[in-house]
Design an enzyme around this catalytic site. Sequence first.
Site, mmCIF file in Angstrom:
data_model
loop_
_atom_site.group_PDB
_atom_site.id
_atom_site.type_symbol
_atom_site.label_atom_id
_atom_site.label_comp_id
_atom_site.label_asym_id
_atom_site.label_seq_id
_atom_site.Cartn_x
_atom_site.Cartn_y
_atom_site.Cartn_z
ATOM 1 N N GLU A 159 0.798 -1.240 0.000
ATOM 2 C CA GLU A 159 0.000 0.000 0.000
ATOM 3 C C GLU A 159 0.825 1.283 0.000
ATOM 4 O O GLU A 159 0.541 2.216 0.754
ATOM 5 C CB GLU A 159 -0.946 0.011 1.208
ATOM 6 C CG GLU A 159 -1.893 -1.164 1.225
ATOM 7 C CD GLU A 159 -2.871 -1.137 2.398
ATOM 8 O OE1 GLU A 159 -2.733 -0.266 3.281
ATOM 9 O OE2 GLU A 159 -3.776 -1.971 2.433
ATOM 10 N N GLU A 276 -6.064 -10.730 -1.375
ATOM 11 C CA GLU A 276 -6.890 -10.465 -0.183
ATOM 12 C C GLU A 276 -8.366 -10.345 -0.550
ATOM 13 O O GLU A 276 -9.091 -9.510 0.004
ATOM 14 C CB GLU A 276 -6.427 -9.168 0.502
ATOM 15 C CG GLU A 276 -4.960 -9.147 0.873
ATOM 16 C CD GLU A 276 -4.539 -7.921 1.679
ATOM 17 O OE1 GLU A 276 -5.418 -7.192 2.174
ATOM 18 O OE2 GLU A 276 -3.323 -7.704 1.822
HETATM 19 C C1 XIL Z 1 -6.382 -6.139 8.291
HETATM 20 C C2 XIL Z 1 -6.743 -7.256 9.259
HETATM 21 O O1 XIL Z 1 -7.671 -8.105 8.638
HETATM 22 C C3 XIL Z 1 -7.296 -6.679 10.518
HETATM 23 O O2 XIL Z 1 -7.467 -7.691 11.496
HETATM 24 C C4 XIL Z 1 -6.392 -5.595 11.066
HETATM 25 O O3 XIL Z 1 -7.007 -4.986 12.174
HETATM 26 C C5 XIL Z 1 -6.084 -4.551 10.025
HETATM 27 O O4 XIL Z 1 -5.544 -5.190 8.889
HETATM 28 N N1 XIL Z 1 -4.963 -4.667 3.625
HETATM 29 C C6 XIL Z 1 -3.971 -5.430 4.151
HETATM 30 C C7 XIL Z 1 -4.239 -6.289 5.324
HETATM 31 O O5 XIL Z 1 -2.878 -5.478 3.587
HETATM 32 O O6 XIL Z 1 -3.115 -6.452 6.124
HETATM 33 C C8 XIL Z 1 -5.393 -5.744 6.135
HETATM 34 O O7 XIL Z 1 -5.681 -6.676 7.206
HETATM 35 C C9 XIL Z 1 -6.581 -5.511 5.258
HETATM 36 C C10 XIL Z 1 -6.264 -4.511 4.197
#
Ligand code: XIL
Length: 477
Positions: A159, A276
């Site tokens: 990101e 994801e």
């Molecule tokens: C999220 C997790 O699912 C949560 O439990 C945490 O509180 C925040 O992060 N993009 C990403 C992930 O790269 O690491 C994120 O995961 C969701 C968005």
Amino acid sequence: MRFKNPIMGVVLGTALLGAGISNAFAADETLRSLAEKNGIYIGAILNSQWFSGGLPANYEQIHKAQFNIVVAENEMKFDATEPQEGRFSYGNGDKMVKYAQQNGMRVRGHALAWHSQVPGWVNNYRNDKQKLLKVLKNHIQNVVSHWKGKVAEWDVVNEAISNNEPMWRSQSVWYQGIGPEFIDSAFVWTHAVDPDAELCYNDYNLEQGINSKAKAGFLLEQVKRWVKNGIPIHCVGSQTHVEDTTTDKHFIGSPDSLRSLAKELAKLNVKLKITELDIGFKSGVNVSKKDLERQGETFRQYLDIILEEPNADTYLIWGVSDKWSWLSGLNRQKGLIYDDNLKPKPAFDSILVRLQNFEPPQDTTKKDTTAKDTTVKDTTKKDTTVKDTTKKDTTEAIAKIASRATVSAYVAGRTLFVTGLGLKTTAKVDLFDMQGRPVFSTQSENGMVDLKNISEGYYVVRITAGSAKTVQRVNIK
Ligand code: XIL
């Protein structure tokens, strides 16, 4: 890519737990077994609750039966692995790695350089460039070497691009303190520690087009630059947290846009992975059966990219059950493929059926992930990304000869049969793993090769008999 075989007992015993459709399908047909048949990875995170034993037993049974790649929801992030400066904490990550090894799963590491989930102590060095460089390098060296050879791929940078206009994300301790070169450095440091790991840049909203105003358009320009400069980047991870099209009026993403990105990346010899995925509805809206079916259709469309694009190999969902999903914090709901009671939703069925019915194109070199190496490389550039120098040659050779196939091969039991040889009774048989690395080479006798010493999994076989040649993917069971 060569898959370790699922532990069949587990798969057989638990497949029906995940079976959402009542029409009969073979008990060993899980998402995982079908993904393996199609040469792709399918996965879901291990939710944070799993690490503290807070989930019902059937969560894990489903997880290991249905998936062959795993990533930790939070446990390999910076704040989890180095909560205090120089004090590393690997317990939870190790637990996942062990689970993955016991169940023949590939491990993704997530994430090394990210602006979020960074411990407070890092922020104390906010404007100290030299110190931040040391901190990031030290973190990467420790974490990556700890899991060297166990974590197959890393989200090296997560990101780093701004959400609003395509530019670097300025609200990042790394960007503010170091500048955009933290990204290049992170890739180089990671590669130096584990040259065999696949290294990804990971981000969201990449399904929103590849024009210069879109995030993926900006990213594409960076990937071009990285590749040109010999920065070891092998993959782009598209998080693909999307909202159902009917509840999000502003939604502008699409599977087609993501496919375009995959195609552009293929030209650069870089893979696309979906890392994801979730497809949520707005919180509070009623979600009908029809909505869930349409959601399944969208899951299927994203899967098609992974099945059909030669440089795409991974389909990873950010959660198993709607009950344990980060989406509520995003004002979304029901974005996963199992419901609150761990029952498969229509999206599960869509994925399963698509995996069952997918017909790979005749050119069987397509889904071996080595196909990425068939694109012409700029040989003048310094290439730090090539991990195995035999790989490029073999895969280029594979691609070339595949087009003039006149013989063919099939596997029955533990024997490879070569057909179409006519009067030529011997053929040279070369077996490669799915990374294009040679496994063995032999002459077939009477059109047969004994495979009893080969481990189970997918391979690419090349057969050469005079001018007759073929290359095929084979599944050795
Ligand atoms: C999220 C997790 O699912 C949560 O439990 C945490 O509180 C925040 O992060 N993009 C990403 C992930 O790269 O690491 C994120 O995961 C969701 C968005």
